[in-house]
Enzyme design. Structure first.
Site, PDB file in Angstrom:
ATOM      1  N   ASP A  33      48.972  43.361  50.025  1.00 52.53           N
ATOM      2  CA  ASP A  33      48.792  44.479  50.951  1.00 52.53           C
ATOM      3  C   ASP A  33      47.355  44.457  51.442  1.00 52.53           C
ATOM      4  OD1 ASP A  33      48.915  45.854  47.984  1.00 52.53           O
ATOM      5  OD2 ASP A  33      47.302  46.685  49.167  1.00 52.53           O
ATOM      6  N   ASP A 122      51.357  55.811  50.251  1.00 47.90           N
ATOM      7  CA  ASP A 122      50.322  55.495  49.255  1.00 47.90           C
ATOM      8  C   ASP A 122      49.748  56.821  48.781  1.00 47.90           C
ATOM      9  OD1 ASP A 122      47.999  54.761  47.915  1.00 47.90           O
ATOM     10  OD2 ASP A 122      47.151  53.635  49.587  1.00 47.90           O
ATOM     11  N   GLU A 124      47.816  58.669  45.658  1.00 49.19           N
ATOM     12  CA  GLU A 124      47.030  58.254  44.498  1.00 49.19           C
ATOM     13  C   GLU A 124      45.736  59.056  44.430  1.00 49.19           C
ATOM     14  OE1 GLU A 124      44.472  54.817  45.081  1.00 49.19           O
ATOM     15  OE2 GLU A 124      45.783  54.166  46.716  1.00 49.19           O
TER      16      GLU A 124
END
Ligand code: NAG
Ligand code: NAG
Length: 234
Positions: A33, A122, A124
């Site tokens: 990624d 994503d 986090e």
């Protein structure tokens, strides 16, 4: 993965304190990624190195588009890589639905063509503020539901959830309520993936190192190449 502020995520900081593990020879499809941090990427080299897929940063919150997204997406496509976009969540700045729509409008779309992976959320460590973005666990679960349901209603597939078991446990109260719908992508820089968040019996992707032979974070699909293509068919 990194936020646009350029601060390292905690996962990256923890990983940088020890050498990245040398991955054992992996039979599963490998990928990376990437974001603009990797600069100009030669996707033909990635393909020649045996990679099968790439996740490409598209957006953050509702104010940031990765400047290299389009070039990366076109490059990956032309090299014959299976690819998808990802969105770095800022759950403190706007609703999940608003951020899903922003992501969809700027590269995060999906179609059942065998080469497009479901968009990834994503979610986090907050790179620049309060732990868990100041949200309670139940508010965080609601935010993720809002993002996920909006993405699903517009595309027909649920987004992949990228996180760490540690963050998920702390910030969602280890919610099991996405395991039956959303593919999981766990970051853990170790030779084994460790405990998964509640509910998921297995991971779909594993980000096993933040550097390696190819640019960006190093990832593995948990399955066969046909399984990866099936994910891109929905
Ligand atoms: C990969 O998926 C299989 C099921 O398809 C599961 O048994 C295995 O534990 C998974 N591996 C990881 C690391 O989650
Ligand atoms: C291909 C492309 O658009 N490359 C650009 C990616 O972003 C960097 C800055 O981070 C530019 O210098 C590159 O030209």
């Amino acid at each position: 993965m990194k936020a646009s502020t350029g601060l390292l995520t905690l996962a990256a900081i923890l990983a940088s304190s020890t050498a990245s593990p040398t991955p054992a020879k992996r039979a599963s499809p490998l990928g990376v990624d990437i974001s603009h941090y990797q600069g100009t990427v030669n996707f033909n080299t990635l393909k020649a190195n045996g990679l099968s897929f790439v996740y490409i940063k598209a957006t953050e919150g509702t104010t940031y588009q990765d400047p290299n997204f389009s070039a990366n997406y076109v490059g990956a496509t032309n090299a014959g890589l299976i690819r998808g976009g990802y969105h770095f969540a800022h759950p403190d700045s706007s609703s999940g639905a608003t951020q899903a729509n922003y992501f969809l409008a700027h590269g995060g779309g999906w179609s059942s063509d065998g080469i497009t992976l479901p968009g990834a959320l994503d979610i986090e460590y907050n790179p620049s503020g309060a732990e868990c973005y100041g949200l309670s666990a139940s508010a965080m679960v609601s935010w993720i539901k809002d993002f996920s349901n909006t993405y699903h209603s517009k595309t027909g597939v649920y987004p992949v959830i990228y996180t760490t078991t540690d963050w998920w446990t702390t910030c969602t109260g280890n919610s099991a309520s996405f395991a039956s719908t959303n593919p999981l992508w766990i970051a853990r820089y170790s030779s084994s993936i460790g405990t998964l968040p509640a509910g998921w019996a297995y991971t779909t992707f594993w980000q096993y190192a933040d550097s390696g032979p190819n640019p960006g974070d190093q990832d593995e699909f948990n399955g066969s190449l046909q399984g990866l293509k099936n994910l891109a068919l929905g």
